[in-house]
Motif scaffolding. Structure first.
Motif, PDB file in Angstrom:
ATOM      1  N   LEU A 179       0.827  -1.195   0.000  1.00  0.00           N
ATOM      2  CA  LEU A 179       0.000   0.000   0.000  1.00  0.00           C
ATOM      3  C   LEU A 179       0.866   1.251   0.000  1.00  0.00           C
ATOM      4  CD1 LEU A 179      -2.604  -1.051   2.711  1.00  0.00           C
ATOM      5  CD2 LEU A 179      -2.943  -1.076   0.233  1.00  0.00           C
ATOM      6  N   THR A 180       0.312   2.336  -0.521  1.00  0.00           N
ATOM      7  CA  THR A 180       0.994   3.621  -0.424  1.00  0.00           C
ATOM      8  C   THR A 180       0.836   4.153   0.984  1.00  0.00           C
ATOM      9  OG1 THR A 180      -0.945   4.932  -1.031  1.00  0.00           O
ATOM     10  CG2 THR A 180       0.418   4.071  -2.841  1.00  0.00           C
ATOM     11  N   SER A 181       1.635   5.142   1.329  1.00  0.00           N
ATOM     12  CA  SER A 181       1.552   5.718   2.674  1.00  0.00           C
ATOM     13  C   SER A 181       0.179   6.338   2.923  1.00  0.00           C
ATOM     14  CB  SER A 181       2.653   6.770   2.859  1.00  0.00           C
ATOM     15  OG  SER A 181       2.532   7.795   1.888  1.00  0.00           O
ATOM     16  N   ARG A 182      -0.413   6.975   1.910  1.00  0.00           N
ATOM     17  CA  ARG A 182      -1.732   7.584   2.087  1.00  0.00           C
ATOM     18  C   ARG A 182      -2.808   6.520   2.273  1.00  0.00           C
ATOM     19  NH1 ARG A 182      -2.868  12.194   4.090  1.00  0.00           N
ATOM     20  NH2 ARG A 182      -2.310  13.632   2.402  1.00  0.00           N
ATOM     21  N   GLN A 183      -2.698   5.430   1.530  1.00  0.00           N
ATOM     22  CA  GLN A 183      -3.669   4.342   1.700  1.00  0.00           C
ATOM     23  C   GLN A 183      -3.574   3.746   3.096  1.00  0.00           C
ATOM     24  OE1 GLN A 183      -2.614   1.786  -1.573  1.00  0.00           O
ATOM     25  NE2 GLN A 183      -3.433   3.215  -3.110  1.00  0.00           N
ATOM     26  N   ARG A 184      -2.350   3.609   3.618  1.00  0.00           N
ATOM     27  CA  ARG A 184      -2.199   3.097   4.981  1.00  0.00           C
ATOM     28  C   ARG A 184      -2.799   4.061   5.998  1.00  0.00           C
ATOM     29  NH1 ARG A 184       2.818   1.296   2.926  1.00  0.00           N
ATOM     30  NH2 ARG A 184       3.847   3.222   3.576  1.00  0.00           N
ATOM     31  N   GLU A 185      -2.582   5.364   5.780  1.00  0.00           N
ATOM     32  CA  GLU A 185      -3.153   6.354   6.697  1.00  0.00           C
ATOM     33  C   GLU A 185      -4.666   6.258   6.730  1.00  0.00           C
ATOM     34  OE1 GLU A 185      -0.572  10.357   7.097  1.00  0.00           O
ATOM     35  OE2 GLU A 185      -1.325   9.983   5.074  1.00  0.00           O
ATOM     36  N   VAL A 186      -5.276   6.224   5.553  1.00  0.00           N
ATOM     37  CA  VAL A 186      -6.738   6.193   5.468  1.00  0.00           C
ATOM     38  C   VAL A 186      -7.287   4.932   6.131  1.00  0.00           C
ATOM     39  CG1 VAL A 186      -8.649   5.921   3.845  1.00  0.00           C
ATOM     40  CG2 VAL A 186      -6.918   7.668   3.430  1.00  0.00           C
ATOM     41  N   LEU A 187      -6.683   3.781   5.824  1.00  0.00           N
ATOM     42  CA  LEU A 187      -7.153   2.541   6.445  1.00  0.00           C
ATOM     43  C   LEU A 187      -6.890   2.538   7.948  1.00  0.00           C
ATOM     44  CD1 LEU A 187      -6.170  -0.253   3.879  1.00  0.00           C
ATOM     45  CD2 LEU A 187      -8.394   0.839   4.220  1.00  0.00           C
ATOM     46  N   GLY A 188      -5.766   3.117   8.359  1.00  0.00           N
ATOM     47  CA  GLY A 188      -5.455   3.183   9.782  1.00  0.00           C
ATOM     48  C   GLY A 188      -6.505   3.960  10.556  1.00  0.00           C
ATOM     49  N   TRP A 189      -6.885   5.126  10.035  1.00  0.00           N
ATOM     50  CA  TRP A 189      -7.913   5.923  10.709  1.00  0.00           C
ATOM     51  C   TRP A 189      -9.280   5.257  10.619  1.00  0.00           C
ATOM     52  CZ3 TRP A 189      -6.611   9.107  14.229  1.00  0.00           C
ATOM     53  CH2 TRP A 189      -5.416   9.848  14.139  1.00  0.00           C
ATOM     54  N   ARG A 190      -9.540   4.561   9.502  1.00  0.00           N
ATOM     55  CA  ARG A 190     -10.827   3.848   9.382  1.00  0.00           C
ATOM     56  C   ARG A 190     -10.906   2.733  10.396  1.00  0.00           C
ATOM     57  NH1 ARG A 190     -15.197   3.688   9.600  1.00  0.00           N
ATOM     58  NH2 ARG A 190     -16.819   3.027   8.135  1.00  0.00           N
ATOM     59  N   GLY A 200     -11.122  12.839   6.409  1.00  0.00           N
ATOM     60  CA  GLY A 200     -10.789  13.967   5.544  1.00  0.00           C
ATOM     61  C   GLY A 200     -10.325  15.166   6.341  1.00  0.00           C
ATOM     62  N   THR A 201     -11.010  15.452   7.445  1.00  0.00           N
ATOM     63  CA  THR A 201     -10.640  16.584   8.292  1.00  0.00           C
ATOM     64  C   THR A 201      -9.260  16.366   8.913  1.00  0.00           C
ATOM     65  OG1 THR A 201     -12.955  17.048   8.816  1.00  0.00           O
ATOM     66  CG2 THR A 201     -11.291  17.928  10.321  1.00  0.00           C
ATOM     67  N   ILE A 202      -9.017  15.154   9.419  1.00  0.00           N
ATOM     68  CA  ILE A 202      -7.739  14.843  10.062  1.00  0.00           C
ATOM     69  C   ILE A 202      -6.578  14.990   9.078  1.00  0.00           C
ATOM     70  CG2 ILE A 202      -6.364  12.969  11.086  1.00  0.00           C
ATOM     71  CD1 ILE A 202      -9.054  11.890  12.233  1.00  0.00           C
ATOM     72  N   LEU A 203      -6.772  14.507   7.849  1.00  0.00           N
ATOM     73  CA  LEU A 203      -5.686  14.485   6.867  1.00  0.00           C
ATOM     74  C   LEU A 203      -5.655  15.721   5.979  1.00  0.00           C
ATOM     75  CD1 LEU A 203      -5.826  10.732   5.734  1.00  0.00           C
ATOM     76  CD2 LEU A 203      -4.375  11.772   7.483  1.00  0.00           C
ATOM     77  N   GLY A 204      -6.680  16.573   6.116  1.00  0.00           N
ATOM     78  CA  GLY A 204      -6.714  17.785   5.304  1.00  0.00           C
ATOM     79  C   GLY A 204      -7.030  17.526   3.845  1.00  0.00           C
ATOM     80  N   ILE A 205      -7.850  16.511   3.573  1.00  0.00           N
ATOM     81  CA  ILE A 205      -8.258  16.194   2.209  1.00  0.00           C
ATOM     82  C   ILE A 205      -9.776  16.072   2.161  1.00  0.00           C
ATOM     83  CG2 ILE A 205      -6.101  15.045   1.593  1.00  0.00           C
ATOM     84  CD1 ILE A 205      -7.354  12.368   2.210  1.00  0.00           C
ATOM     85  N   THR A 206     -10.341  16.045   0.977  1.00  0.00           N
ATOM     86  CA  THR A 206     -11.795  15.980   0.840  1.00  0.00           C
ATOM     87  C   THR A 206     -12.289  14.554   1.074  1.00  0.00           C
ATOM     88  OG1 THR A 206     -11.760  15.458  -1.520  1.00  0.00           O
ATOM     89  CG2 THR A 206     -11.677  17.802  -0.900  1.00  0.00           C
TER      90      THR A 206
END
Length: 254
Positions: A179-190, A200-206
């Protein structure tokens, strides 16, 4: 043997475990040895296809003649390992099931390696199975094997258990796309229970971008749902693994 056990426990990768294991078995009088371990058996195969860990120093000519030596699911020695605990020698197993059901052992015997000790590591590590073959060498008979096993059987069992337990704790090849680092971040928070909007708010993305990264993560992992992606990323050590996160990064918490 204590030095070998300590070296395996201190090993940082599977390659070092392999080298130490093969050195220890040779010192005990077993010219050839083979190890195979499969892990994460409690996870559905549709989600997790963990690649078996195998290593050996079997003769090259035997491997060339029988490339599937350690992958023959129909072979009775594999069935025996999956269904039994303890150890058995090749002659005993062949007497039980017949040579036609043990093609790999028959192949070994035709190459002068009829004396083989099999160890089942079925219940050593939770949700795993493992096997070890020990071969004194070419043209050595069952009497020689029996004498070796009488002298070194207890040590070989300690070595086998230590190898299997150490391999279970080390990074392994899961045969999947990283996984990419962003994909890991998103799954980690999920996995921490955050909603798409909160991530989205935590990572500053939509939220749409969050959804995109979740979709790409599902595709990379070969699963259909985000919960399956979270599970597979976790069991393949792609979530919350130190190698993927800077020391200063705060991992998701409750």
């Amino acid at each position: 043997m204590n030095d070998f056990i300590k070296a395996i426990v201190d090993s940082k990768d599977v390659a070092n475990v392999r080298d130490t294991f093969l050195q220890a078995t040779q010192q005990a009088g077993f010219a050839h040895a083979f190890y195979a371990g499969r892990f994460s058996l409690s996870v559905p195969r549709s989600i997790m296809r963990d690649v078996p860990v195998t290593f050996n120093n079997l003769p090259a000519d035997l491997l060339e003649q029988n490339e599937g030596l350690y992958g023959i699911n129909r072979d009775a020695w594999v069935e025996w390992v999956l269904q039994n605990d303890g150890d058995i020698n090749a002659a005993q197993l062949i007497a039980q099931v017949g040579a036609d059901r043990t093609p790999s052992l028959a192949m070994a015997a035709r190459n002068g390696m009829q004396a083989v000790q099999l160890l089942s590591l079925r219940n050593i590590v939770t949700h795993s199975v493992g096997a070890i073959m020990l071969v004194p060498g070419r043209d050595l008979d069952e009497d020689h094997l029996a004498q070796l096993w009488e002298r070194h059987g207890a040590d070989m069992w300690l070595l086998a258990r230590t190898v299997h337990m150490r391999v279970a704790t080390l990074p392994r090849d899961h045969g999947i796309t990283t996984l990419t680092s962003r994909q890991r971040e998103v799954l980690g928070w999920r996995s921490a229970g955050k909603t798409v909007s909160e991530i989205g708010t935590i990572l500053g993305i939509t939220p749409a971008t969050v959804e995109k990264h979740m979709r790409l993560a599902r595709e990379a992992l070969g699963v259909d749902t985000t919960p399956q992606a979270v599970l597979k990323a976790h069991v393949t050590d792609q979530l919350f693994h130190p190698a993927y996160y800077p020391m200063t990064m705060h991992l998701p918490s409750g």
